[in-house]
Scaffold this motif. Structure first.
Motif, PDB file in Angstrom:
ATOM      1  N   THR A  40       3.568   3.666   3.345  1.00 31.98           N
ATOM      2  CA  THR A  40       4.479   4.803   3.456  1.00 31.98           C
ATOM      3  C   THR A  40       3.773   5.999   4.104  1.00 31.98           C
ATOM      4  O   THR A  40       4.428   6.973   4.442  1.00 31.98           O
ATOM      5  N   ASP A  41       2.482   5.934   4.282  1.00 31.53           N
ATOM      6  CA  ASP A  41       1.710   7.025   4.886  1.00 31.53           C
ATOM      7  C   ASP A  41       2.032   7.103   6.379  1.00 31.53           C
ATOM      8  O   ASP A  41       1.812   6.148   7.109  1.00 31.53           O
ATOM      9  N   PRO A  42       2.555   8.245   6.863  1.00 34.77           N
ATOM     10  CA  PRO A  42       2.882   8.356   8.286  1.00 34.77           C
ATOM     11  C   PRO A  42       1.677   8.131   9.205  1.00 34.77           C
ATOM     12  O   PRO A  42       1.823   7.638  10.317  1.00 34.77           O
ATOM     13  N   LEU A  43       0.483   8.475   8.740  1.00 36.39           N
ATOM     14  CA  LEU A  43      -0.713   8.298   9.562  1.00 36.39           C
ATOM     15  C   LEU A  43      -1.105   6.827   9.728  1.00 36.39           C
ATOM     16  O   LEU A  43      -1.890   6.494  10.611  1.00 36.39           O
ATOM     17  N   ALA A  44      -0.559   5.949   8.903  1.00 36.22           N
ATOM     18  CA  ALA A  44      -0.875   4.524   9.027  1.00 36.22           C
ATOM     19  C   ALA A  44      -0.460   3.982  10.388  1.00 36.22           C
ATOM     20  O   ALA A  44      -1.090   3.048  10.896  1.00 36.22           O
ATOM     21  N   ALA A  45       0.552   4.572  10.999  1.00 33.15           N
ATOM     22  CA  ALA A  45       0.996   4.130  12.323  1.00 33.15           C
ATOM     23  C   ALA A  45      -0.107   4.295  13.362  1.00 33.15           C
ATOM     24  O   ALA A  45      -0.136   3.576  14.369  1.00 33.15           O
ATOM     25  N   LEU A  98       0.835  -1.205   0.000  1.00 29.23           N
ATOM     26  CA  LEU A  98       0.000   0.000   0.000  1.00 29.23           C
ATOM     27  C   LEU A  98       0.873   1.259   0.000  1.00 29.23           C
ATOM     28  O   LEU A  98       0.402   2.335   0.354  1.00 29.23           O
ATOM     29  N   LYS A  99       2.111   1.101  -0.436  1.00 30.00           N
ATOM     30  CA  LYS A  99       3.039   2.231  -0.457  1.00 30.00           C
ATOM     31  C   LYS A  99       2.573   3.279  -1.457  1.00 30.00           C
ATOM     32  O   LYS A  99       2.056   2.941  -2.520  1.00 30.00           O
ATOM     33  N   GLY A 100       2.759   4.532  -1.086  1.00 28.44           N
ATOM     34  CA  GLY A 100       2.386   5.636  -1.962  1.00 28.44           C
ATOM     35  C   GLY A 100       0.945   6.091  -1.785  1.00 28.44           C
ATOM     36  O   GLY A 100       0.554   7.106  -2.345  1.00 28.44           O
ATOM     37  N   LEU A 101       0.154   5.344  -1.025  1.00 32.21           N
ATOM     38  CA  LEU A 101      -1.239   5.718  -0.793  1.00 32.21           C
ATOM     39  C   LEU A 101      -1.347   6.499   0.512  1.00 32.21           C
ATOM     40  O   LEU A 101      -0.700   6.167   1.496  1.00 32.21           O
ATOM     41  N   ASN A 102      -2.175   7.527   0.496  1.00 32.76           N
ATOM     42  CA  ASN A 102      -2.376   8.343   1.686  1.00 32.76           C
ATOM     43  C   ASN A 102      -3.741   8.083   2.300  1.00 32.76           C
ATOM     44  O   ASN A 102      -4.644   7.580   1.636  1.00 32.76           O
ATOM     45  N   CYS A 103      -3.862   8.461   3.559  1.00 31.72           N
ATOM     46  CA  CYS A 103      -5.084   8.318   4.333  1.00 31.72           C
ATOM     47  C   CYS A 103      -6.266   8.868   3.537  1.00 31.72           C
ATOM     48  O   CYS A 103      -6.140   9.939   2.952  1.00 31.72           O
TER      49      CYS A 103
END
Length: 82
Positions: free
Chosen positions: A44-49, A14-19
């Motif tokens: 890669t989305d920081p909000l995924a954490a 799911l890299k490159g996808l944003n929230c």
């Protein structure tokens, strides 16, 4: 988890996808899996954490492992019964 089982776990890139796309796509993918099946998510989305653990708790999935990677995060999720 023993190495022989680790290799059989699918990886969902799911890299490159944003929230909110990582959660929405993870939800759809997990819905098509049997309860107890496991899936690695790579983001890669920081909000995924924040978003992925919250999604797992809300949807009844188990977050088995989370790792920080050089470009984002990896999450090992076990599909819940719901």
């Amino acid at each position: 988890m023993p190495a022989e089982h680790r290799e059989s776990v699918a990886v969902y890139d799911l890299k490159g996808l944003n929230c909110p796309l990582p959660v929405l796509k993870a939800r759809k993918r997990l819905a098509g899996m049997r309860p107890g099946a496991r899936l690695w998510l790579e983001t890669t989305d920081p909000l995924a954490a924040i978003d992925i653990p919250a999604f797992c708790a809300e949807a009844g999935h188990r977050l088995l492992e989370r790792r920080t990677t050089p470009d984002g995060h990896r999450f090992l999720i076990e599909r819940g019964a719901a």
